[in-house]
Design an enzyme around this catalytic site. Structure first.
Site, PDB file in Angstrom:
ATOM      1  N   GLU A 262      55.585  47.757  34.410  1.00 25.93           N
ATOM      2  CA  GLU A 262      55.172  47.238  35.711  1.00 25.93           C
ATOM      3  C   GLU A 262      53.773  47.769  35.983  1.00 25.93           C
ATOM      4  OE1 GLU A 262      56.693  45.025  37.175  1.00 25.93           O
ATOM      5  OE2 GLU A 262      58.806  45.155  36.608  1.00 25.93           O
ATOM      6  N   CYS A 296      51.207  47.812  44.128  1.00 27.56           N
ATOM      7  CA  CYS A 296      50.867  46.895  43.033  1.00 27.56           C
ATOM      8  C   CYS A 296      50.914  45.453  43.517  1.00 27.56           C
ATOM      9  CB  CYS A 296      51.784  47.107  41.839  1.00 27.56           C
ATOM     10  SG  CYS A 296      53.520  47.242  42.241  1.00 27.56           S
TER      11      CYS A 296
END
Length: 510
Positions: A262, A296
């Site tokens: 990720e 993110c």
């Protein structure tokens, strides 16, 4: 702070736990943790040694032999109890997340709620680890597939979500029959220690052996590299930068291990002429300044049709002018600090580069000083008029910088800008035009792992699989069928007849 005592945080803490016991290594360096909110010293953590790591892996391997034999619904029951424990400690743990990491108190509580939610989800999932039955071409044969536990699973989490990302991985992995080893970011180890303290009571009350939920706090250059190279670890889930993820992927792939990556995001919101501005505005602002731009999924770019560009720009500048910036433990504040002074330097360098490339800073960007800003980590979120092809716009700067990009033509032109970066995590479009929305969600629409209509880029629910494409890594965590990643797939064929026919009609007589 009372919440530190409630969570069992000492002035000096050890950095290696098997869930039931702490190893007392103290000669590998000491992390002294200060709050980005105030600059005050919180506590310190002794880093673990390579010997500690080897013992943790051995202990987890032994624990796996037991844990995989526990029926999945009973594993789910342990996770259910952990969710209830987290409910008891939601307030103090949320405060620690806010104090140690710097995100607002509302976001700190929200992160703990994510942990609770994923526990609830995992409990249900523990009764739904489904395989499929297939039709065999051979008479009196039955075929099906099933999923088996993998073994020790490592979660390497980032500073921006110091507890939720661990829970996404650990609770799903646990109901799948895996045991967990957690390596948290060295900038926020206290929240990880607090989580070990919270779940310990559940482990003790249910006679769960040590090694099912483990913690190791150590240097990336030693402990981190050992994890990546360790053939005893079948799966590593890593959240971090694209640079770190590329290295991890190469190393793990070199030993044919499995990984979930990720990595970075460069997330955009498209504003078409038929967008509902009143609805879009708070989504853009929260997406850009929430966690001080350190998600993110933070909104980095807003792609605005030229016919509404000035209206959107002026509305955003006005909204930014009303943001309250300060101590994240004060519920009246919208924006807390960046994680440290290095992040502040990165933001200032990015703004300088944007201006050098032709961009215009139309709001904010300055470092805040004076009373309440003594830590040196507070900044005013920035809005920059720019072009998508700028090098700095193509990069992910982990800070509250929002680039305004203008487009003309139709939604296809906006989508081309949206997709014109190397990252592919989260994306959004605001429009009341059904054709535009469906085009955005079509195979020729957004190329991101997350694509939203009339909501922002951040704030994903745990029920959906979380992750992205391209240089975001391609992994998936949390909901949907992401659980399959934490298991090994097995195809089974059973012959219940008296003959032995071969597939494809092959004859082999002896």
């Amino acid at each position: 702070m009372d919440f530190l005592k409630t969570l069992g945080i000492q002035d000096k803490n050890f950095g290696c736990s098997t869930g039931l016991k702490w190893r007392e290594t103290s000669d590998q360096g000491e992390l002294k943790i200060t709050s980005p909110a105030t600059g005050e010293y919180i506590a310190s953590v002794y880093q673990a040694s390579e010997a500690d790591y080897d013992e943790i892996v051995k202990t987890s391997q032994e624990a796996f032999k037991y844990w995989r034999t526990v029926p999945a619904p009973l594993r789910g029951e342990i996770v259910r109890q952990m969710g209830n424990k987290l409910r008891e400690f939601k307030d103090p743990l949320g405060r620690l997340v806010s104090y140690e990491m710097g995100k607002s108190l509302q976001e700190g509580w929200g992160e703990v709620q994510e942990m609770i939610d994923i526990c609830d989800f995992a409990v249900g999932q523990s009764r739904q680890l489904y395989g499929f039955t297939m039709q065999s071409e051979r008479p009196s044969h039955r075929m099906y597939d099933q999923y088996q536990p993998l073994g020790p699973v490592v979660t390497i989490s980032a500073f921006n979500f110091p507890v939720a990302v661990w829970a996404w991985n650990a609770m799903i992995a646990a109901v799948c029959g895996d045991v967990n080893i957690w390596k948290p970011a060295s900038k926020v180890p206290l929240t990880a220690i607090a989580c070990q303290n919270i779940i310990k009571d559940v482990l003790v009350e249910n006679n769960i052996p040590e090694g099912v939920f483990n913690l190791i706090i150590g240097k990336g250059s030693t402990i981190g590299e050992k994890i990546l190279n360790d053939k005893r670890i079948p799966l590593v889930s890593l959240t971090g930068s694209t640079r770190v993820g590329k290295h991890a992927g190469e190393v793990i792939a070199g030993r044919l291990g499995k990984y979930i990556l990720e990595l970075g995001g460069n997330n955009a919101i498209i504003m078409t002429p038929e967008a509902d501005l009143e609805m879009a505005l708070p989504s853009i602002v929260f997406g850009a300044v929430g966690t001080c731009g350190q998600r993110c999924t933070s909104t980095r770019r807003v792609i605005i049709h030229e016919s509404i560009y000035d209206k959107v720009k002026n509305s955003l500048v006005k909204a930014y002018g009303g943001l309250k910036i300060g101590n994240p433990l004060d519920e009246n504040n919208h924006v807390g600090p960046l994680i440290d002074k290095y992040a502040v330097e990165d933001m200032q360098a990015a703004l300088k580069k944007a201006k050098e490339e032709g961009g215009t800073v139309i709001f904010g960007g300055e470092v805040l000083e004076g009373e309440g800003y003594e830590s040196g980590s507070y900044v005013r979120p920035a809005i920059v008029e720019a072009e998508n092809q700028y090098e700095i716009v193509q990069e992910e700067t982990f800070a509250p910088i929002l680039y305004l990009l203008k487009y003309s033509g139709d939604v296809h032109d906006a989508i081309a800008i949206q997709n014109g970066v190397v990252q592919g995590l989260s994306s959004s479009i605001f429009t009341n035009n059904m054709r535009e929305a469906e085009t955005f969600l079509s195979p020729w629409g957004s190329d991101c792992g997350i694509a939203n209509v009339n909501i922002g880029t951040s704030g994903a629910e745990i029920g959906g699989a979380f992750g992205g494409e391209k240089e975001t890594g391609g992994g998936r965590e949390s909901g949907s069928d992401a659980w399959k990643t934490y298991m090994r797939r097995q195809t089974n064929t059973i012959n219940y007849g008296a003959d032995l026919p071969l597939a494809q009609g092959i004859k082999f007589d002896i």
